[in-house]
Design a protein around this motif. Structure first.
Motif, short mmCIF file in Angstrom:
data_model
loop_
_atom_site.label_atom_id
_atom_site.label_comp_id
_atom_site.label_asym_id
_atom_site.label_seq_id
_atom_site.Cartn_x
_atom_site.Cartn_y
_atom_site.Cartn_z
N LYS A 90 -2.98 1.89 8.83
CA LYS A 90 -2.88 3.32 8.47
C LYS A 90 -1.49 3.88 8.79
O LYS A 90 -1.02 4.78 8.09
N PHE A 91 -0.82 3.33 9.81
CA PHE A 91 0.61 3.68 10.00
C PHE A 91 1.40 3.24 8.76
O PHE A 91 2.28 3.96 8.27
N ALA A 108 -5.84 -3.73 13.85
CA ALA A 108 -5.27 -3.85 12.50
C ALA A 108 -5.47 -2.56 11.71
O ALA A 108 -4.61 -2.16 10.94
N TYR A 109 -6.62 -1.92 11.91
CA TYR A 109 -6.91 -0.70 11.14
C TYR A 109 -5.84 0.36 11.42
O TYR A 109 -5.28 0.94 10.49
N ALA A 110 -5.55 0.60 12.71
CA ALA A 110 -4.54 1.61 13.06
C ALA A 110 -3.19 1.24 12.47
O ALA A 110 -2.50 2.07 11.86
N GLN A 162 -5.53 -10.21 8.71
CA GLN A 162 -5.02 -10.44 7.36
C GLN A 162 -5.87 -9.69 6.33
O GLN A 162 -5.34 -9.07 5.40
N HIS A 163 -7.19 -9.71 6.52
CA HIS A 163 -8.09 -9.05 5.57
C HIS A 163 -7.83 -7.54 5.54
O HIS A 163 -7.75 -6.93 4.48
N VAL A 164 -7.69 -6.95 6.72
CA VAL A 164 -7.45 -5.50 6.79
C VAL A 164 -6.12 -5.15 6.10
O VAL A 164 -6.04 -4.20 5.32
N MET A 165 -5.09 -5.95 6.37
CA MET A 165 -3.79 -5.70 5.74
C MET A 165 -3.88 -5.92 4.23
O MET A 165 -3.29 -5.17 3.45
N ASP A 166 -4.63 -6.93 3.81
CA ASP A 166 -4.77 -7.22 2.37
C ASP A 166 -5.37 -6.03 1.63
O ASP A 166 -4.90 -5.65 0.56
N SER A 213 -5.57 8.10 8.65
CA SER A 213 -6.52 8.24 9.77
C SER A 213 -5.74 8.79 10.95
O SER A 213 -4.50 8.64 11.00
N SER A 214 -6.44 9.39 11.90
CA SER A 214 -5.72 9.89 13.08
C SER A 214 -5.06 8.73 13.84
O SER A 214 -3.99 8.90 14.43
N VAL A 215 -5.67 7.52 13.77
CA VAL A 215 -5.06 6.37 14.46
C VAL A 215 -3.89 5.78 13.65
O VAL A 215 -3.27 4.81 14.08
#
Ligand code: NDP
Length: 253
Positions: A169-170, A164-166, A118-122, A152-154
């Motif tokens: 970034k999508f 969540a990071y990848a 949730q934090h990464v998406m926020d 990011s490449s991911v």
């Protein structure tokens, strides 16, 4: 990228940078002022924000405004209020660099905690979206606005453990494409930059075993960061650029 613009590339331009307190964002803010732009800085840490501002002013650069804004509190209402504060110091924006971001946990999907997800998406998705909505009117007042997201490449090819990071970034790439299409008949261009592995604290936390000396520094990436904000990229929209086009994703060897 071999790009050597004139020092007045960004003369008369005002550019807002999120996450201007460290890493790539700090370097971009400094670089934009070296090429004659005025910048609007945002960050979540008072002292680091003050240091970035002081470094710019010490070089003779111009800071139009400096705003403490922890993006964990970026509701739509708070972003609208922020845009009104920005408008007081910068009635129009020629560029917005969405650079602030968080990594979350480098771990398999099955181990991603709901809280970190949730934090990464926020931060990486929701705050970026709410800020974009709030700042679009200021960008559209420019005769050549440039809205830049950080990918990011991911964010183009999923890879194990980037969780969540990848996915965030999508979403960033998708947000860029939708906006670019919506504004294709206006003076606003919308693009992404993928920095590629770069010597920053985020990279060190993703790959603690990696030798940072084998990585490019934020300063090495700046030709592309300048190009996307200057007139030479005026007709480019809906694109995702690599700051290190020949770099193979993954750990530096
Ligand atoms: P850093 O961690 O060095 O800097 C991130 C910036 O975002 C800092 O200014 C940080 O503030 C700010 N930030 C983090 N959380 C918040 C928050 N809640 N509110 C406001 N600001 C916040 O990262 P990088 O410079 O490496 O990354 C910049 C961008 O580039 C990110 O979007 C990242 O995903 C992307 N990227 C980086 C790569 C790399 O190898 N470095 C590769 C691919 C993409 P503070 O100073 O307070 O920590």
């Amino acid at each position: 990228m071999h790009y050597q613009p004139q020092r007045d590339l960004l003369l008369g331009r005002t550019i807002l940078v999120t996450g201007a307190t460290d890493g790539i964002g700090r370097e971009a803010a400094l670089t934009y002022t070296r090429f004659s732009a005025k910048v609007v800085l945002t960050g979540r840490d008072t002292e680091k924000l003050r240091q970035t501002e002081a470094a710019i002013i010490a070089e003779g650069g111009q800071v139009a405004g400096s705003f403490l804004f922890d993006l964990t509190s970026a509701t739509p209402e708070r972003c609208m209020e922020f845009a009104r504060q920005v408008e007081q110091v910068a009635p129009l924006l020629d560029g917005v660099l969405h650079n602030a971001g968080v990594l979350g946990d480098v771990a398999p999907m099955v181990e991603q905690t709901a809280q970190t997800w949730q934090h990464v998406m926020d931060i990486n998705v929701n705050a970026t979206f709410f800020l974009t909505q709030a700042l679009l009117p200021l960008l559209l007042r420019s005769d050549a606005g440039s809205l830049v997201f950080t990918s990011s490449s991911v964010g183009r090819q999923g890879r194990a453990n980037w969780g969540a990071y990848a996915v965030s970034k999508f979403a960033t790439e998708g947000m860029m494409q939708v906006l670019a299409d919506e504004y294709k008949h206006t003076s606003l261009r919308v693009n992404c930059i993928n920095p590629g592995g770069t010597r920053t604290k985020m990279r060190a936390s993703a790959f603690p075993q990696e030798d940072p000396n084998k990585l490019k520094t934020p300063a090495d990436l700046m030709p592309l960061y300048l190009w996307v904000m200057g007139d030479d990229s005026r007709r480019k929209t809906g694109m995702s650029f690599d700051a290190q086009p020949n770099r193979k994703p993954g750990i530096a060897e």
